[in-house]
Motif scaffolding. Structure first.
Motif, PDB file in Angstrom:
ATOM      1  N   VAL A 121       0.852  -1.165   0.000  1.00 19.59           N
ATOM      2  CA  VAL A 121       0.000   0.000   0.000  1.00 19.59           C
ATOM      3  C   VAL A 121       0.896   1.225   0.000  1.00 19.59           C
ATOM      4  CG1 VAL A 121      -1.710   1.291   1.307  1.00 19.59           C
ATOM      5  CG2 VAL A 121      -1.833  -1.193   1.229  1.00 19.59           C
ATOM      6  N   LEU A 122       0.578   2.181  -0.863  1.00 19.02           N
ATOM      7  CA  LEU A 122       1.312   3.433  -0.944  1.00 19.02           C
ATOM      8  C   LEU A 122       0.363   4.570  -0.615  1.00 19.02           C
ATOM      9  CD1 LEU A 122       3.848   5.025  -1.812  1.00 19.02           C
ATOM     10  CD2 LEU A 122       2.924   5.020  -4.112  1.00 19.02           C
ATOM     11  N   GLU A 123       0.747   5.384   0.335  1.00 20.54           N
ATOM     12  CA  GLU A 123      -0.079   6.537   0.694  1.00 20.54           C
ATOM     13  C   GLU A 123       0.521   7.775   0.056  1.00 20.54           C
ATOM     14  OE1 GLU A 123      -1.584   9.131   4.550  1.00 20.54           O
ATOM     15  OE2 GLU A 123      -0.321   7.382   4.844  1.00 20.54           O
ATOM     16  N   TYR A 124      -0.318   8.542  -0.592  1.00 19.96           N
ATOM     17  CA  TYR A 124       0.110   9.799  -1.205  1.00 19.96           C
ATOM     18  C   TYR A 124      -0.727  10.892  -0.574  1.00 19.96           C
ATOM     19  CZ  TYR A 124       1.620  12.995  -4.866  1.00 19.96           C
ATOM     20  OH  TYR A 124       2.185  14.034  -5.553  1.00 19.96           O
ATOM     21  N   ASN A 125      -0.128  11.673   0.314  1.00 18.27           N
ATOM     22  CA  ASN A 125      -0.852  12.640   1.117  1.00 18.27           C
ATOM     23  C   ASN A 125      -0.330  14.040   0.806  1.00 18.27           C
ATOM     24  OD1 ASN A 125      -2.266  13.982   3.056  1.00 18.27           O
ATOM     25  ND2 ASN A 125      -1.561  12.736   4.763  1.00 18.27           N
ATOM     26  N   VAL A 126      -1.120  14.844   0.128  1.00 16.20           N
ATOM     27  CA  VAL A 126      -0.730  16.205  -0.209  1.00 16.20           C
ATOM     28  C   VAL A 126      -1.747  17.138   0.415  1.00 16.20           C
ATOM     29  CG1 VAL A 126      -0.282  17.837  -2.059  1.00 16.20           C
ATOM     30  CG2 VAL A 126       0.268  15.427  -2.377  1.00 16.20           C
ATOM     31  N   ARG A 127      -1.317  17.839   1.458  1.00 17.61           N
ATOM     32  CA  ARG A 127      -2.222  18.755   2.144  1.00 17.61           C
ATOM     33  C   ARG A 127      -1.403  19.736   2.959  1.00 17.61           C
ATOM     34  NH1 ARG A 127      -2.910  17.169   7.638  1.00 17.61           N
ATOM     35  NH2 ARG A 127      -1.836  15.232   8.041  1.00 17.61           N
ATOM     36  N   PHE A 128      -2.060  20.777   3.399  1.00 16.09           N
ATOM     37  CA  PHE A 128      -1.438  21.739   4.297  1.00 16.09           C
ATOM     38  C   PHE A 128      -1.707  21.296   5.721  1.00 16.09           C
ATOM     39  CE2 PHE A 128      -1.482  25.704   1.365  1.00 16.09           C
ATOM     40  CZ  PHE A 128      -0.237  25.364   0.887  1.00 16.09           C
ATOM     41  N   GLY A 129      -0.902  20.376   6.237  1.00 16.63           N
ATOM     42  CA  GLY A 129      -1.077  19.859   7.585  1.00 16.63           C
ATOM     43  C   GLY A 129      -0.224  20.612   8.583  1.00 16.63           C
ATOM     44  N   ASP A 130      -0.498  20.374   9.861  1.00 19.81           N
ATOM     45  CA  ASP A 130       0.310  20.953  10.934  1.00 19.81           C
ATOM     46  C   ASP A 130       1.402  19.957  11.296  1.00 19.81           C
ATOM     47  OD1 ASP A 130      -1.294  23.272  11.433  1.00 19.81           O
ATOM     48  OD2 ASP A 130      -2.730  22.018  12.468  1.00 19.81           O
ATOM     49  N   PRO A 131       2.590  20.359  11.560  1.00 20.16           N
ATOM     50  CA  PRO A 131       3.124  21.717  11.512  1.00 20.16           C
ATOM     51  C   PRO A 131       3.833  22.035  10.210  1.00 20.16           C
ATOM     52  CG  PRO A 131       4.645  20.310  12.686  1.00 20.16           C
ATOM     53  CD  PRO A 131       3.489  19.437  12.261  1.00 20.16           C
ATOM     54  N   GLU A 132       3.681  21.178   9.208  1.00 20.17           N
ATOM     55  CA  GLU A 132       4.390  21.383   7.946  1.00 20.17           C
ATOM     56  C   GLU A 132       3.985  22.683   7.256  1.00 20.17           C
ATOM     57  OE1 GLU A 132       3.611  17.050   8.749  1.00 20.17           O
ATOM     58  OE2 GLU A 132       2.304  18.762   8.431  1.00 20.17           O
ATOM     59  N   CYS A 133       2.712  22.977   7.263  1.00 19.67           N
ATOM     60  CA  CYS A 133       2.218  24.162   6.577  1.00 19.67           C
ATOM     61  C   CYS A 133       2.798  25.438   7.167  1.00 19.67           C
ATOM     62  CB  CYS A 133       0.690  24.195   6.626  1.00 19.67           C
ATOM     63  SG  CYS A 133      -0.014  25.642   5.819  1.00 19.67           S
ATOM     64  N   GLU A 134       2.834  25.532   8.478  1.00 19.09           N
ATOM     65  CA  GLU A 134       3.273  26.763   9.120  1.00 19.09           C
ATOM     66  C   GLU A 134       4.717  27.117   8.766  1.00 19.09           C
ATOM     67  OE1 GLU A 134      -0.252  25.364  11.361  1.00 19.09           O
ATOM     68  OE2 GLU A 134       1.529  24.377  10.608  1.00 19.09           O
ATOM     69  N   VAL A 135       5.610  26.141   8.775  1.00 20.90           N
ATOM     70  CA  VAL A 135       7.000  26.460   8.440  1.00 20.90           C
ATOM     71  C   VAL A 135       7.134  26.848   6.979  1.00 20.90           C
ATOM     72  CG1 VAL A 135       8.085  25.149  10.301  1.00 20.90           C
ATOM     73  CG2 VAL A 135       7.651  24.028   8.125  1.00 20.90           C
ATOM     74  N   LEU A 136       6.326  26.228   6.109  1.00 19.62           N
ATOM     75  CA  LEU A 136       6.365  26.609   4.698  1.00 19.62           C
ATOM     76  C   LEU A 136       5.807  28.011   4.476  1.00 19.62           C
ATOM     77  CD1 LEU A 136       5.270  23.287   2.974  1.00 19.62           C
ATOM     78  CD2 LEU A 136       7.560  24.299   3.046  1.00 19.62           C
ATOM     79  N   MET A 137       4.710  28.329   5.134  1.00 16.27           N
ATOM     80  CA  MET A 137       4.091  29.648   4.953  1.00 16.27           C
ATOM     81  C   MET A 137       4.977  30.769   5.485  1.00 16.27           C
ATOM     82  SD  MET A 137       1.359  29.326   3.185  1.00 16.27           S
ATOM     83  CE  MET A 137       2.461  28.262   2.260  1.00 16.27           C
ATOM     84  N   MET A 138       5.745  30.497   6.524  1.00 13.82           N
ATOM     85  CA  MET A 138       6.678  31.506   7.025  1.00 13.82           C
ATOM     86  C   MET A 138       7.755  31.821   5.990  1.00 13.82           C
ATOM     87  SD  MET A 138       5.920  32.653  10.062  1.00 13.82           S
ATOM     88  CE  MET A 138       7.450  33.275  10.758  1.00 13.82           C
ATOM     89  N   ARG A 139       8.101  30.851   5.182  1.00 13.31           N
ATOM     90  CA  ARG A 139       9.169  31.025   4.195  1.00 13.31           C
ATOM     91  C   ARG A 139       8.645  31.440   2.823  1.00 13.31           C
ATOM     92  NH1 ARG A 139      12.007  26.274   3.288  1.00 13.31           N
ATOM     93  NH2 ARG A 139      13.608  27.615   2.419  1.00 13.31           N
ATOM     94  N   PHE A 140       7.361  31.233   2.565  1.00  7.78           N
ATOM     95  CA  PHE A 140       6.755  31.555   1.269  1.00  7.78           C
ATOM     96  C   PHE A 140       6.617  33.065   1.147  1.00  7.78           C
ATOM     97  CE2 PHE A 140       3.305  31.775  -1.858  1.00  7.78           C
ATOM     98  CZ  PHE A 140       3.692  30.808  -2.762  1.00  7.78           C
ATOM     99  N   GLN A 141       7.268  33.668   0.165  1.00  4.41           N
ATOM    100  CA  GLN A 141       7.297  35.124   0.038  1.00  4.41           C
ATOM    101  C   GLN A 141       6.369  35.664  -1.049  1.00  4.41           C
ATOM    102  OE1 GLN A 141       9.347  37.080   2.278  1.00  4.41           O
ATOM    103  NE2 GLN A 141       9.085  35.048   3.166  1.00  4.41           N
TER     104      GLN A 141
END
Length: 149
Positions: free
Chosen positions: A1-21
Protein backbone atom coordinates in the motif's frame (compact mmCIF):
# COMPACT_ATOMS: atom_id res chain seq x y z
CA UNK A 1 0.00 0.00 0.00
CA UNK A 2 1.31 3.43 -0.94
CA UNK A 3 -0.08 6.54 0.69
CA UNK A 4 0.11 9.80 -1.20
CA UNK A 5 -0.85 12.64 1.12
CA UNK A 6 -0.73 16.20 -0.21
CA UNK A 7 -2.22 18.75 2.14
CA UNK A 8 -1.44 21.74 4.30
CA UNK A 9 -1.08 19.86 7.59
CA UNK A 10 0.31 20.95 10.93
CA UNK A 11 3.12 21.72 11.51
CA UNK A 12 4.39 21.38 7.95
CA UNK A 13 2.22 24.16 6.58
CA UNK A 14 3.27 26.76 9.12
CA UNK A 15 7.00 26.46 8.44
CA UNK A 16 6.36 26.61 4.70
CA UNK A 17 4.09 29.65 4.95
CA UNK A 18 6.68 31.51 7.03
CA UNK A 19 9.17 31.02 4.19
CA UNK A 20 6.75 31.55 1.27
CA UNK A 21 7.30 35.12 0.04
CA UNK A 22 4.93 35.23 -2.96
CA UNK A 23 1.20 35.90 -2.94
CA UNK A 24 -0.35 32.50 -2.21
CA UNK A 25 -3.74 33.09 -3.86
CA UNK A 26 -2.56 32.91 -7.52
CA UNK A 27 -0.86 29.58 -6.81
CA UNK A 28 -3.95 28.13 -5.15
CA UNK A 29 -6.19 29.35 -7.99
CA UNK A 30 -3.83 28.02 -10.66
CA UNK A 31 -3.65 24.68 -8.87
CA UNK A 32 -7.44 24.44 -8.75
CA UNK A 33 -7.69 25.31 -12.45
CA UNK A 34 -4.85 22.98 -13.46
CA UNK A 35 -2.68 25.67 -15.02
CA UNK A 36 0.29 25.96 -12.66
CA UNK A 37 2.65 26.04 -15.65
CA UNK A 38 1.47 29.59 -16.36
CA UNK A 39 3.01 30.90 -13.13
CA UNK A 40 6.60 31.78 -12.33
CA UNK A 41 8.25 29.86 -9.54
CA UNK A 42 7.37 31.39 -6.16
CA UNK A 43 9.85 33.35 -4.05
CA UNK A 44 11.09 31.67 -0.87
CA UNK A 45 12.96 32.91 2.18
CA UNK A 46 16.03 30.65 2.28
CA UNK A 47 16.27 30.76 6.08
CA UNK A 48 15.03 27.79 8.15
CA UNK A 49 11.83 27.82 10.19
CA UNK A 50 10.79 25.90 13.29
CA UNK A 51 7.22 25.21 14.46
CA UNK A 52 6.31 24.09 17.97
CA UNK A 53 2.74 22.88 18.53
CA UNK A 54 1.19 23.74 21.88
CA UNK A 55 -1.31 21.01 22.68
CA UNK A 56 -3.93 20.46 25.34
CA UNK A 57 -3.08 18.15 28.22
CA UNK A 58 -4.26 14.65 27.32
CA UNK A 59 -4.04 15.16 23.55
CA UNK A 60 -4.40 13.05 21.38
CA UNK A 61 -6.77 11.37 23.81
CA UNK A 62 -9.37 13.13 25.93
CA UNK A 63 -8.55 16.71 26.82
CA UNK A 64 -10.37 19.63 28.43
CA UNK A 65 -11.48 22.69 26.49
CA UNK A 66 -12.44 26.20 27.51
CA UNK A 67 -9.21 26.83 29.41
CA UNK A 68 -8.00 30.46 29.36
CA UNK A 69 -4.90 31.19 27.25
CA UNK A 70 -2.63 33.98 28.46
CA UNK A 71 0.67 35.51 27.40
CA UNK A 72 -0.02 36.02 23.70
CA UNK A 73 0.10 39.78 24.26
CA UNK A 74 3.73 39.35 25.37
CA UNK A 75 4.74 37.58 22.13
CA UNK A 76 6.26 40.00 19.64
CA UNK A 77 5.07 38.57 16.35
CA UNK A 78 6.27 39.83 13.01
CA UNK A 79 7.85 38.52 9.82
CA UNK A 80 10.11 36.15 11.77
CA UNK A 81 7.61 34.94 14.39
CA UNK A 82 3.94 34.03 14.08
CA UNK A 83 1.53 32.23 16.37
CA UNK A 84 -1.01 30.36 14.26
CA UNK A 85 -4.31 29.52 15.97
CA UNK A 86 -5.74 26.03 15.62
CA UNK A 87 -7.80 24.87 18.60
CA UNK A 88 -8.75 28.25 20.05
CA UNK A 89 -12.00 30.15 20.54
CA UNK A 90 -13.24 33.34 22.14
CA UNK A 91 -15.51 32.87 25.17
CA UNK A 92 -16.82 35.92 26.99
CA UNK A 93 -13.97 38.03 25.59
CA UNK A 94 -11.28 35.54 26.68
CA UNK A 95 -9.19 33.41 24.33
CA UNK A 96 -9.62 29.77 25.39
CA UNK A 97 -8.58 26.30 24.28
CA UNK A 98 -11.02 24.60 21.93
CA UNK A 99 -9.11 21.63 20.56
CA UNK A 100 -6.19 19.28 20.96
CA UNK A 101 -3.68 21.20 18.90
CA UNK A 102 -4.12 24.69 20.30
CA UNK A 103 -1.40 26.93 18.82
CA UNK A 104 1.47 26.59 16.35
CA UNK A 105 4.36 28.85 17.40
CA UNK A 106 6.52 29.33 14.32
CA UNK A 107 9.78 31.22 13.89
CA UNK A 108 12.29 31.82 11.11
CA UNK A 109 15.94 32.43 11.93
CA UNK A 110 19.36 32.96 10.47
CA UNK A 111 20.03 29.28 11.18
CA UNK A 112 18.03 26.45 12.72
CA UNK A 113 19.33 27.16 16.21
CA UNK A 114 18.15 30.77 15.92
CA UNK A 115 14.71 29.70 14.68
CA UNK A 116 14.40 27.22 17.57
CA UNK A 117 15.45 29.85 20.13
CA UNK A 118 12.84 32.31 18.85
CA UNK A 119 10.06 29.72 18.79
CA UNK A 120 10.76 28.33 22.25
CA UNK A 121 11.15 31.83 23.76
CA UNK A 122 7.59 32.56 22.57
CA UNK A 123 6.37 29.16 23.80
CA UNK A 124 7.63 30.09 27.28
CA UNK A 125 5.45 33.23 27.29
CA UNK A 126 2.19 31.47 26.44
CA UNK A 127 0.28 29.70 29.20
CA UNK A 128 -2.82 27.58 29.62
CA UNK A 129 -3.59 24.79 32.05
CA UNK A 130 -2.19 21.48 30.84
CA UNK A 131 -0.07 23.09 28.07
CA UNK A 132 2.10 20.40 26.54
CA UNK A 133 4.68 20.52 23.77
CA UNK A 134 7.73 18.72 22.54
CA UNK A 135 11.02 20.29 23.60
CA UNK A 136 13.08 18.56 20.90
CA UNK A 137 11.62 20.02 17.70
CA UNK A 138 14.47 20.56 15.22
CA UNK A 139 17.08 19.41 17.73
CA UNK A 140 18.23 16.32 15.79
CA UNK A 141 18.64 18.38 12.61
CA UNK A 142 20.48 21.12 14.53
CA UNK A 143 22.89 18.57 16.00
CA UNK A 144 23.46 16.99 12.58
CA UNK A 145 24.28 20.39 11.11
CA UNK A 146 26.72 21.07 13.95
CA UNK A 147 28.48 17.75 13.32
CA UNK A 148 28.84 18.55 9.62
CA UNK A 149 30.66 21.81 10.39
Amino acid sequence: VLEYNVRFGDPECEVLMMRFQSDLLPYLAASAKGNMEELEAPDWDSRPSCCVILASGGYPGDYPTGLPITGLDQVEDGPDLQVFHAGTAMKDGQLVTAGGRVLAVTATGEDLADARRKAYAAVDLIEFEGKTFRSDIGLAAERSLEQMR
